[in-house]
Design a protein around this motif. Structure first.
Motif, PDB file in Angstrom:
ATOM      1  N   ARG A  48       0.815  -1.076  -0.026  1.00 17.60           N
ATOM      2  CA  ARG A  48       0.091   0.031  -0.165  1.00 17.60           C
ATOM      3  C   ARG A  48       0.976   1.424   0.096  1.00 17.60           C
ATOM      4  NH1 ARG A  48      -5.124  -0.252   1.617  1.00 17.60           N
ATOM      5  NH2 ARG A  48      -5.231   1.861   0.835  1.00 17.60           N
ATOM      6  N   ALA A  49       1.837   1.228   0.596  1.00 12.55           N
ATOM      7  CA  ALA A  49       2.773   2.372   0.765  1.00 12.55           C
ATOM      8  C   ALA A  49       4.403   1.894   1.087  1.00 12.55           C
ATOM      9  CB  ALA A  49       2.563   3.375   1.865  1.00 12.55           C
ATOM     10  N   ALA A  50       5.300   2.530   0.451  1.00 10.75           N
ATOM     11  CA  ALA A  50       6.776   2.173   0.785  1.00 10.75           C
ATOM     12  C   ALA A  50       7.564   3.212   0.820  1.00 10.75           C
ATOM     13  CB  ALA A  50       7.207   1.315  -0.229  1.00 10.75           C
ATOM     14  N   SER A  51       8.731   3.135   1.536  1.00 10.97           N
ATOM     15  CA  SER A  51       9.723   4.075   1.732  1.00 10.97           C
ATOM     16  C   SER A  51      10.843   4.259   0.551  1.00 10.97           C
ATOM     17  CB  SER A  51      10.513   3.899   3.109  1.00 10.97           C
ATOM     18  OG  SER A  51      11.392   2.639   2.871  1.00 10.97           O
ATOM     19  N   ASP A  52      10.608   2.895  -0.161  1.00 10.97           N
ATOM     20  CA  ASP A  52      11.439   2.774  -1.226  1.00 10.97           C
ATOM     21  C   ASP A  52      10.709   3.172  -2.707  1.00 10.97           C
ATOM     22  OD1 ASP A  52      13.357   2.245  -3.224  1.00 10.97           O
ATOM     23  OD2 ASP A  52      13.550   0.129  -2.486  1.00 10.97           O
ATOM     24  N   PRO A  53      10.902   3.882  -3.225  1.00  5.85           N
ATOM     25  CA  PRO A  53      10.396   4.448  -4.655  1.00  5.85           C
ATOM     26  C   PRO A  53      10.361   3.087  -5.459  1.00  5.85           C
ATOM     27  CG  PRO A  53      11.766   5.979  -4.019  1.00  5.85           C
ATOM     28  CD  PRO A  53      11.979   5.190  -3.152  1.00  5.85           C
ATOM     29  N   ALA A  54      11.134   2.197  -5.520  1.00  2.00           N
ATOM     30  CA  ALA A  54      11.161   1.096  -6.371  1.00  2.00           C
ATOM     31  C   ALA A  54      10.100   0.412  -6.089  1.00  2.00           C
ATOM     32  CB  ALA A  54      12.565   0.558  -6.055  1.00  2.00           C
ATOM     33  N   ALA A  55       9.476   0.272  -4.912  1.00  2.00           N
ATOM     34  CA  ALA A  55       8.448  -0.581  -4.589  1.00  2.00           C
ATOM     35  C   ALA A  55       7.110   0.133  -5.046  1.00  2.00           C
ATOM     36  CB  ALA A  55       8.396  -0.828  -3.021  1.00  2.00           C
ATOM     37  N   ILE A  56       6.436  -0.602  -5.833  1.00  3.04           N
ATOM     38  CA  ILE A  56       5.188   0.123  -6.718  1.00  3.04           C
ATOM     39  C   ILE A  56       4.078  -0.196  -5.808  1.00  3.04           C
ATOM     40  CG2 ILE A  56       3.908   0.298  -8.679  1.00  3.04           C
ATOM     41  CD1 ILE A  56       6.330  -0.355 -10.307  1.00  3.04           C
ATOM     42  N   PRO A  57       3.232   0.668  -5.269  1.00  5.76           N
ATOM     43  CA  PRO A  57       2.089   0.235  -4.731  1.00  5.76           C
ATOM     44  C   PRO A  57       1.284  -0.577  -5.384  1.00  5.76           C
ATOM     45  CG  PRO A  57       2.432   2.535  -4.185  1.00  5.76           C
ATOM     46  CD  PRO A  57       3.736   1.927  -5.279  1.00  5.76           C
ATOM     47  N   GLY A  58       0.509  -1.451  -4.747  1.00  2.00           N
ATOM     48  CA  GLY A  58      -0.274  -2.397  -5.544  1.00  2.00           C
ATOM     49  C   GLY A  58       0.280  -3.801  -5.981  1.00  2.00           C
ATOM     50  N   LEU A  59       1.578  -3.826  -5.971  1.00  2.00           N
ATOM     51  CA  LEU A  59       2.424  -5.155  -6.351  1.00  2.00           C
ATOM     52  C   LEU A  59       2.363  -5.844  -5.177  1.00  2.00           C
ATOM     53  CD1 LEU A  59       5.381  -4.013  -8.572  1.00  2.00           C
ATOM     54  CD2 LEU A  59       3.353  -4.895  -9.219  1.00  2.00           C
ATOM     55  N   SER A  60       2.502  -7.045  -5.355  1.00  2.00           N
ATOM     56  CA  SER A  60       2.473  -8.278  -4.212  1.00  2.00           C
ATOM     57  C   SER A  60       3.925  -7.999  -3.832  1.00  2.00           C
ATOM     58  CB  SER A  60       2.490  -9.507  -4.879  1.00  2.00           C
ATOM     59  OG  SER A  60       2.794 -10.516  -3.586  1.00  2.00           O
ATOM     60  N   ALA A  61       3.949  -8.005  -2.402  1.00  2.00           N
ATOM     61  CA  ALA A  61       5.385  -8.111  -1.559  1.00  2.00           C
ATOM     62  C   ALA A  61       6.224  -8.981  -1.815  1.00  2.00           C
ATOM     63  CB  ALA A  61       5.079  -7.686  -0.154  1.00  2.00           C
ATOM     64  N   GLY A  62       5.437 -10.274  -2.389  1.00  2.00           N
ATOM     65  CA  GLY A  62       6.344 -11.587  -2.403  1.00  2.00           C
ATOM     66  C   GLY A  62       7.406 -11.718  -3.722  1.00  2.00           C
ATOM     67  N   ARG A  63       6.927 -10.593  -4.594  1.00  3.37           N
ATOM     68  CA  ARG A  63       7.862 -10.192  -5.736  1.00  3.37           C
ATOM     69  C   ARG A  63       9.198  -9.718  -5.502  1.00  3.37           C
ATOM     70  NH1 ARG A  63       4.830  -7.729 -10.553  1.00  3.37           N
ATOM     71  NH2 ARG A  63       6.846  -8.117 -11.553  1.00  3.37           N
ATOM     72  N   LEU A  64       9.430  -9.203  -4.101  1.00  4.13           N
ATOM     73  CA  LEU A  64      10.563  -8.539  -3.435  1.00  4.13           C
ATOM     74  C   LEU A  64      11.574  -9.730  -3.273  1.00  4.13           C
ATOM     75  CD1 LEU A  64       9.397  -5.525  -1.440  1.00  4.13           C
ATOM     76  CD2 LEU A  64       9.990  -5.641  -3.637  1.00  4.13           C
ATOM     77  N   PHE A  65      11.185 -11.028  -3.126  1.00  4.56           N
ATOM     78  CA  PHE A  65      12.081 -11.848  -2.534  1.00  4.56           C
ATOM     79  C   PHE A  65      12.149 -12.889  -3.662  1.00  4.56           C
ATOM     80  CE2 PHE A  65       9.631 -10.366   0.988  1.00  4.56           C
ATOM     81  CZ  PHE A  65      10.630 -10.163   1.888  1.00  4.56           C
ATOM     82  N   ALA A  66      13.416 -13.552  -3.486  1.00  3.82           N
ATOM     83  CA  ALA A  66      13.574 -14.643  -4.492  1.00  3.82           C
ATOM     84  C   ALA A  66      12.654 -15.980  -4.266  1.00  3.82           C
ATOM     85  CB  ALA A  66      15.051 -15.343  -4.165  1.00  3.82           C
ATOM     86  N   ASP A  67      12.086 -16.095  -3.506  1.00  6.80           N
ATOM     87  CA  ASP A  67      10.976 -16.933  -3.072  1.00  6.80           C
ATOM     88  C   ASP A  67       9.681 -16.258  -2.889  1.00  6.80           C
ATOM     89  OD1 ASP A  67       9.272 -19.169  -2.680  1.00  6.80           O
ATOM     90  OD2 ASP A  67      10.309 -19.816  -0.827  1.00  6.80           O
ATOM     91  N   PRO A  68       8.812 -16.153  -3.896  1.00 12.68           N
ATOM     92  CA  PRO A  68       7.477 -15.482  -3.819  1.00 12.68           C
ATOM     93  C   PRO A  68       6.760 -15.749  -2.648  1.00 12.68           C
ATOM     94  CG  PRO A  68       7.729 -16.023  -6.110  1.00 12.68           C
ATOM     95  CD  PRO A  68       8.803 -16.915  -5.236  1.00 12.68           C
ATOM     96  N   LEU A  69       6.803 -17.105  -2.020  1.00 13.32           N
ATOM     97  CA  LEU A  69       6.176 -17.698  -0.991  1.00 13.32           C
ATOM     98  C   LEU A  69       6.708 -17.467   0.435  1.00 13.32           C
ATOM     99  CD1 LEU A  69       4.808 -20.849  -2.484  1.00 13.32           C
ATOM    100  CD2 LEU A  69       3.559 -18.831  -2.341  1.00 13.32           C
ATOM    101  N   ALA A  70       7.678 -16.577   0.238  1.00 15.99           N
ATOM    102  CA  ALA A  70       8.593 -16.202   1.549  1.00 15.99           C
ATOM    103  C   ALA A  70       7.764 -15.554   2.374  1.00 15.99           C
ATOM    104  CB  ALA A  70       9.930 -15.705   1.205  1.00 15.99           C
TER     105      ALA A  70
END
Length: 751
Positions: free
Chosen positions: A111-133
């Motif tokens: 919903r919100a992030a301190s890092d501009p690279a993190a786009i709101p609305g995206l799944s947070a699991g995409r930030l990890f090598a394992d999406p289910l992490a």
């Protein structure tokens, strides 16, 4: 530490040099081991600090996530909203390098992030090598580590709060968490590398310096060996004496001159003990010589063989900052042969003077410089010369100027030998006397003159009667001389007889004294026993209180002093009985163990009072302790008790005195050993002499009659045995008593 040196500060002894070489080699190994241990310690410290840094960063990350979640929850409650679409504006207070905060809903979308690279609305699991992490994250705020999509390892914490309708996801790469740790490691590594490099450099420099020192030491050792050989061949020795010290450093050659071994410093007392009695002021002379700066003196020292050798010292005083007020360095030369040759020359010169003086002719000897060498009283009286004028070295002109020679009337030349230049002539003087004067040149360029009185021959016909009378007078003089010699022989014989008589009187007086002391046994002991008994009654207050505690203390002192005096008198009376020959041995077969036990019983109280352990071997129950020897049990036990008591006196508090008996053929050897103070040969001689005290024992309070050792030796010798005493710093004192198993009576003489 004091080392052996050739003059003042030379090379250390060979064993010490070997230890130094081994130490030099071990220094490099120790340095390498030190560096290796230091490196391992640093690595362990770095590893520990890395774990601590990670734990600290993870705790800080969890705390920051909870604080952010709490702040968002508080804002939503104030505003009445559910899930905000942006993070608080003051988020920078919680930010650190690499740290990111994300606000995710319950479905895991940003919903919100301190890092501009993190786009709101995206799944947070995409930030990890394992999406289910993100689904496996503990939503109670526990920090875990996961691989990010870019492969970097990061610390992740998920803090869920129902008040905000979602959760705070905090992410910080491990590399960023370890950045401060890496800076500290880099700084410390640089310092440690510099320290190691400096240490290795110093070690290499030390090793190189020690190698040069070892090479110089080897060369100096070779020079010292050559120097010692030269000193040994020249029969010389070196002295190095700090004026304020009590030790003198001797070279090996100096010890060889005296026939003794060892190296290093020598005690001043040992040197003074070897000095001749007439040269005991040597150190005083050295001290006076130190005031002038130079010294040249002669003295005698005793060789190990017992003979006396003459030594000449030439020394110089030098200032030394290490030995105030300075030190005396000198070389000592063996001049025994020169002194013996000089003494022989003096004896030969004395014999020559006596021979020249005894001849009837006038005799004079001049050197090549026309100076007087020697003349007899005939020449002196003929020329009327005083003793002052005929000193050795007086010029010929000065002697002739002082002479009052009679006027010569006739001179008859009897010729000159062409080969030797010898001249002979007769001369008549105004008094009517005739002389036959012979003058001959010596090999060194001087000349000798002999004047023979030939007046009688010249006037023989005219003065025959006078010559006969003179001859009779001469014979009479010879007879008188012979009679005088006979009288002197008689006087010497009479003196010898007086000496023997006085010696017999002295021996008789000594025996009478010993017999008197022996007979006074009862008269001395009886009143002393009364004193001791009455003092004990007062001390124990047998008949009632003494009236004052001081009286009890005084009575105790009287009793103890009386007991000590009784023991002293007993020793003196025992010695007197032995000297008077009144000791009679009652020999009987006696077990060895019983002898040792009886002797130990006499000194057990003294041993317990000082805490000294008595060790007897063999015991009375052992087979060796039941071996029989024919002795007077009381006398032998008394002698052994005296020896044990002496061992207890010499032993320190808590020490041990060992007594062992061993059969040796037809004799039994009894050893009494202690580990007390070391005794010098002079102290041993004083210890076994009657009334001989040792200063060190007196200082320790070990006082007594000093008759124990003489009494023990006398009793042992009465049995036909022997006693020897030896003392070394390593083993202390050892007394060997050797007794015959069978009776072997001996006549003991203590005169």
């Amino acid at each position: 530490m004091r080392h052996e040196t050739t003059i003042a500060h030379g090379l250390p002894p060979l064993p010490h040099r070997r230890r130094e070489a081994l130490l030099d080699k071990s220094v490099i190994v120790l340095v390498l081991v030190f560096l290796a241990i230091s490196a391992l310690s640093v690595i362990a410290q770095f590893t520990t600090s890395r774990h601590e840094q990670l734990e600290q960063s993870e705790r800080a990350l969890a705390i920051a996530a909870r604080m952010l979640a709490g702040e968002i929850a508080a804002r939503t409650l104030r505003e009445g909203t559910t899930l905000p679409s942006e993070l608080p504006a003051n988020l920078h207070a919680l930010m650190e390098p690499g740290r990111r905060f994300l606000l995710v809903d319950r479905t895991g979308h940003i919903r919100a992030a301190s890092d501009p690279a993190a786009i709101p609305g995206l799944s947070a699991g995409r930030l990890f090598a394992d999406p289910l992490a993100i689904a496996r994250l503990d939503r109670r705020g526990t920090v875990e580590q996961f691989r990010l999509a870019d492969g970097a390892l990061a610390s992740v914490v998920l803090v869920e709060d129902a008040a905000i309708g979602g959760a705070i996801l905090a992410i910080q790469p491990v590399e960023d968490e370890l950045a401060p740790w890496r800076r500290r490691v880099a700084t410390l590594s640089a310092i440690l590398l510099a320290f190691g490099a400096v240490t290795i450099a110093f070690t290499l420099a030390f090793h190189a310096q020690r190698q040069r020192a070892a090479h110089a030491g080897n060369r100096a050792l070779a020079l010292r060996s050559q120097f010692e050989v030269a000193l040994e061949y020249g029969r010389c020795g070196l002295w190095d004496w700090p004026i304020a010290g009590d030790q003198v450093l001797w070279s090996t050659s100096m010890r060889s001159l005296l026939g003794i071994g060892g190296v290093g410093a020598t005690d001043r007392a040992m040197i003074e003990a070897r000095l001749h009695p007439e040269d005991r002021d040597l150190f005083s002379r050295l001290g006076r010589g130190a005031e002038t700066g130079e010294l040249d003196c002669l003295f005698r020292m005793r060789h190990e063989s017992g003979s006396w050798i003459w030594l000449r010292m030439r020394a110089i005083f030098v200032e030394d900052a290490a030995a105030r007020p300075g030190r005396l360095l000198g070389i000592v030369m063996d001049v025994t042969r020169e002194r013996e040759a000089e003494a022989e020359i003096h004896r030969a010169d004395a014999r020559l003077r006596d021979a020249i003086e005894s001849i009837s002719e006038a005799f004079v000897l001049w050197d090549d410089n026309n100076r007087l060498v020697l003349c007899n009283s005939k020449y002196q009286s003929f020329h009327g010369l005083s003793s002052e004028c005929v000193r050795r070295g007086a010029p010929y002109k000065a002697v002739m100027a002082a002479a009052r020679a009679p006027q010569m009337l006739i001179e008859i030349d009897r010729g000159t030998e062409p080969t030797t230049g010898a001249r002979c002539y007769e001369a008549q003087f105004e008094d009517g006397s005739w002389l036959l004067i012979s003058e001959r040149h010596t090999r060194d360029g001087g000349y000798v003159s002999v004047g023979t009185d030939i007046t009688a021959r010249k006037l023989q016909e005219q003065q025959f009667v006078e010559n006969e009378r003179q001859l009779r007078m001469t014979v009479t003089d010879l007879g008188n001389s012979r009679e005088a010699f006979r009288r002197q022989a008689g006087q010497l014989a009479e003196l010898a007889d007086r000496y023997l008589e006085q010696k017999a009187e002295a021996i008789s007086a000594n025996r009478a004294k010993a017999e008197f002391l022996a007979n006074m046994n009862h008269e001395i002991r009886t009143p002393l026993n009364h004193i001791i008994g009455f003092a004990e009654i007062i001390e124990t207050e047998m008949f009632g209180p003494a009236g004052s505690p001081r009286y009890v203390e005084y009575a105790r002192d009287i009793r103890e002093s009386g007991a000590s005096l009784l023991g002293l008198i007993a020793d003196i009376l025992d010695m007197a009985r032995i000297e008077a020959g009144r000791v009679r041995l009652e020999r009987a077969p006696t077990p060895i163990g019983a002898l040792l036990a009886a002797a130990a019983e006499h000194v057990r109280d003294a041993a317990e009072a000082k805490g000294v352990t008595l060790r007897l071997e063999p015991d009375t129950e052992e087979q060796a302790g039941q071996r029989l020897i024919h002795v007077d049990a009381g006398a032998v036990s008394q002698a052994l008790a005296h020896l044990m008591r002496n061992g207890i006196r010499l032993s320190p508090a808590g020490g041990r005195v060992s007594v062992r008996a061993r059969m040796a053929g037809d004799h039994v050897n009894i050893f009494i050993a202690d580990r007390g103070c070391h005794l010098s040969p002079g102290e041993i001689d004083r210890l076994i002499a009657p009334f001989g005290h040792i200063d060190s024992m007196l200082e320790d309070g070990c006082k007594g009659s000093a008759l124990g050792m003489p009494i023990a030796r006398a009793l042992i010798e009465l049995h036909g045995g022997t006693m020897r005493l030896k003392s070394t710093p390593e083993i202390g004192s050892l007394v060997l008593v050797r007794l015959p198993v069978a009776p072997n009576p001996v006549q003991l003489s203590l005169l």
